[in-house]
Design a protein around this motif. Structure first.
Motif, PDB file in Angstrom:
ATOM      1  N   THR A 192      33.756  36.782   8.747  1.00 51.46           N
ATOM      2  CA  THR A 192      32.692  35.668   8.796  1.00 51.46           C
ATOM      3  C   THR A 192      33.133  34.500   9.253  1.00 51.46           C
ATOM      4  O   THR A 192      34.255  34.139   9.072  1.00 51.46           O
ATOM      5  N   VAL A 247      26.085  30.960  10.150  1.00 53.37           N
ATOM      6  CA  VAL A 247      27.312  32.115   9.719  1.00 53.37           C
ATOM      7  C   VAL A 247      26.936  33.239  10.497  1.00 53.37           C
ATOM      8  O   VAL A 247      25.763  33.785  10.483  1.00 53.37           O
ATOM      9  N   VAL A 294      28.590  36.938  11.282  1.00 61.02           N
ATOM     10  CA  VAL A 294      29.429  38.169  10.882  1.00 61.02           C
ATOM     11  C   VAL A 294      29.813  38.989  11.852  1.00 61.02           C
ATOM     12  O   VAL A 294      28.839  39.649  12.660  1.00 61.02           O
ATOM     13  N   TYR A 312      34.592  43.513   8.338  1.00 61.70           N
ATOM     14  CA  TYR A 312      33.821  42.446   8.888  1.00 61.70           C
ATOM     15  C   TYR A 312      34.451  41.063   8.694  1.00 61.70           C
ATOM     16  O   TYR A 312      35.249  40.783   7.682  1.00 61.70           O
TER      17      TYR A 312
END
Length: 290
Positions: A149, A157, A159, A147
């Motif tokens: 971020t 935030v 992801v 992933y």
């Protein structure tokens, strides 16, 4: 207690015969093991130097080296087991079936893993850069093997799976050191465009953040419904893009006011037609008759 000397001699001979058979095999297996360990160490060290030379991302380097080390040791153990006479065909079949089952169960994760490898190798973006991808615009905070971020500009935030990132378009807003600032303005019909253009250029040149090369330009782009439309283009360092835009929009507005350049608002002319004639004339005629 009586001992059969011949039986003891037979047993001793059998042990010696078996030892002559098994000891060379054990020595061969040990030799394979130590040679294999040495070769694995050489391979890992060589690949580590290659990763360091080409500045492969640290997280990807660690993962790939660990994965490669496990694979090489599995191959070494199978080779040693085969030397000792263990049947490894059945084990390989079980291992292959298990690998297929795990692969089917983890299709999404494997896609993200492959995407992470591609991102970390080809580096379409790096940590700290601003990207627009998968409907998200923000700064990259971390790139993992599965992933990525991203922190957007209202401090949320996000992801994002690497599989989607690797298979779709990515706009990297920080890849180049400079960015173009574009402002769309409108002035009233009848405005002197040469004067307006000079006022805008003079305003931009007062801002030290606006680059001299390429020089700022002002283009007349359209006859609007209520205005003559202008496009202003200037260049600035990527970090100064929005401050330059906001500050100069306000500065140009003040310069327009100081130079009596009108910024129009939408206007409409409404004409009302009376098919039976002008009601004012009709009213006057009626008053005379009375």
């Amino acid at each position: 207690m009586d001992f059969d000397i011949s039986s003891i001699e037979d047993f001793t001979k059998g042990v010696i015969t078996y030892a002559w058979i098994i000891i060379p095999i054990l020595l061969q297996a040990l030799l394979y093991y130590f040679i294999g360990r040495f070769l694995i160490r050489v391979i890992i060290d060589t690949i580590t130097k290659i990763f360091s030379k080409y500045e492969i991302e640290a997280s990807l380097s660690i993962f790939l080296l660990s994965f490669l080390r496990v694979v090489l040791y599995v191959v070494l153990i199978l080779a040693v087991a085969s030397t000792l006479g263990f049947p490894i065909t059945s084990f390989l079949a079980i291992l292959g079936a298990a690998g297929l089952a795990v692969g089917l169960a983890l299709q999404g994760s494997l896609s993200n893993f492959a995407g992470g490898v591609l991102i970390l190798i080809f580096k379409p973006f790096k940590v700290g850069e601003t990207i627009e991808a998968q409907g998200t615009l923000g700064s990259v905070e971390k790139i993992d093997i599965l992933y990525t971020t991203v922190r957007n500009f209202d401090n949320k935030v996000v992801v994002i799976p690497n599989g989607g990132l690797a298979n779709n378009s990515i706009t990297n807003l920080s890849a180049k050191p400079t960015r173009r600032v574009e402002m769309n303005l409108g002035v009233a019909y009848g405005t002197d465009l040469k004067k307006t253009r000079q006022v805008i250029i003079d305003t931009l040149q007062k801002d030290e953040r606006v680059l001299e090369d390429p020089a700022p330009v002002v283009y007349f782009t359209n006859f609007g419904d209520s205005s003559l439309d202008l496009t202003v283009r200037a260049w600035a360092n990527a970090a100064d893009l929005w401050p330059v835009y906001w500050d100069n929009m306000e500065a140009i507005k003040e310069a327009f006011e100081a130079n009596d350049i009108e910024v129009p608002f939408p206007q409409r002319d409404v004409n009302h037609y009376f098919p039976e004639g002008n009601p004012a004339i009709s009213l006057n005629n009626n008053q005379k008759e009375d």
